[in-house]
Enzyme design. Sequence first.
Site, short mmCIF file in Angstrom:
data_model
loop_
_atom_site.label_atom_id
_atom_site.label_comp_id
_atom_site.label_asym_id
_atom_site.label_seq_id
_atom_site.Cartn_x
_atom_site.Cartn_y
_atom_site.Cartn_z
N SER A 98 0.77 -1.64 -0.18
CA SER A 98 0.10 0.13 0.54
C SER A 98 1.23 1.33 -0.11
CB SER A 98 -1.11 0.06 0.94
OG SER A 98 -2.03 -0.66 1.38
N GLU A 276 -10.82 6.30 2.07
CA GLU A 276 -10.12 4.60 1.97
C GLU A 276 -10.35 4.36 3.28
OE1 GLU A 276 -6.46 1.74 3.15
OE2 GLU A 276 -6.84 4.06 4.13
N HIS A 285 -7.02 -10.50 3.67
CA HIS A 285 -5.66 -11.21 3.99
C HIS A 285 -5.91 -11.58 5.21
CE1 HIS A 285 -2.26 -8.37 2.92
NE2 HIS A 285 -2.86 -7.89 3.48
N HIS A 324 -4.32 -2.14 -4.59
CA HIS A 324 -3.65 -3.56 -5.34
C HIS A 324 -5.27 -4.81 -5.20
CE1 HIS A 324 -3.32 -4.07 -1.43
NE2 HIS A 324 -2.58 -2.78 -1.14
N HIS A 428 -1.46 -9.92 -1.49
CA HIS A 428 -2.00 -9.65 -1.79
C HIS A 428 -1.52 -10.16 -3.47
CE1 HIS A 428 -0.56 -4.98 0.24
NE2 HIS A 428 -1.25 -5.91 0.31
#
Length: 464
Positions: A98, A276, A285, A324, A428
């Site tokens: 990030s 965000e 995750h 991403h 990711h």
Amino acid sequence: MDRRKFLKGSALLSGLLSLSPAELWSSKRNTEPSGTGKAKNIIFMISDGMSLGTLSMADLYSRNILGKESHWLSLYREKKVSRALMDTASASSIVTDSAAASSAFGGGIRVQNGVLNIGANGEKHIPIWQKYKKVGKKVGCVTTVTVTHATPAGFCINSAKRNAEPQIAEMYAELEIDVLMGGGDEFFNPSKREDQKDLYSVYKKKNYQILKNHTDLKTIKKEEKILGIFNTGALPYSIDKANLSEFGKTPSLAEMTAAAIDQMKEHPGGFVLQIEGGKVDWAAHANDIAALIHDQLAFDEAVKTVMDFAEKDGNTLVIITTDHGNANPGTIYGTDTTKNFNSISNYQYTNEYILNKIHKDHSAKDIKDWIFEANKLVLSDDEAKHLQSFYNGLEKEEGLYNYKKLPFKLYSEIQKSRNSVGWISMDHSGDYVEVAAFGPGSQHLQPYIKNTDLHHLMLNAVPL
């Protein structure tokens, strides 16, 4: 509404999944994306770690369970936006973190993973929000994680280490960022900082109003800057906030977004705002489908808040994207896939909350009873005993944001066999991602771009 009764009669809603391409994409309301000339304001929205599967499943859940299309997908169907695929690579890898991703947006150059707007030879690239602040615009960042986290920081500061959050909190004060909202009390509170600095006092001396809870959003003074810190660490996941009373005082992303826009919209010089949905990434995750879908839908509500303002304002460039992909979740083919996917509506809490409630003195039956209460899943004895083994110290699981070594992967595999949602990893990915743009300047968005191109798109739409 009783969700179980709703699901029993969901055959009509499931039919939404079989819309023809013509029905899904055609519209008489708008035939061209909006956007000509120059803009006065920018709102840059990032659903952190959002793979295409996340966007898709949030829309499917919204259609099947809530009975409505997601706001993001409706922008495509109504042809209100320009649209692109974006390459998210960093300078050091085809898979970015990030910090490097936000630096591509904020600094306009690809940097190595882990750093913020600092090149390979130590050169500092001035972040874009600093540039706009210098020419008289109000600047702000709103997030569901800590305000000092990598994504908001990438638009504002330079740092060789993304994890230097105590120092980033001090940098924000020096720069006098006009609006900051999110979590991270440990980086401002003298009783929690290692150096015992009282950053709240520092901000107050710089004419900041300190917000601590949902109610404080209603008392904002127009003449003051805002520091809204609503939790230690990140804000709670949306599904836990909805179902657990202890999180009731925490504002939603849409509520923070509305307050930020309202605070800055009348400024004669205009404003730039980053928003965000940071916990979308954390949910990916953890391979936590309920957390993922509900936080993506919370981001989607913020999209509506932004678009309601931007369509009325007419002078605001809106960019909606991600930094991403993460874990690349998706639905799996099978005769019961729709039914299995819809069963996610039975999930009451995040896997983080569920697994934290299990302790080593719990029996296999205790675990089975709790999982049924939380997710309406009936575990086998072997599954319950396998979960139990983690709490007896026989097994442990690593992973980012998993400091308690909770069995996220094992539990997501148990859920997968019932909800037909699979994951490729717990980290990711380098897949190309979606970008949508609306308003003045959006006409310059090309069908395929690099992440750094969005930096230049902003500067072209809102010249310094």
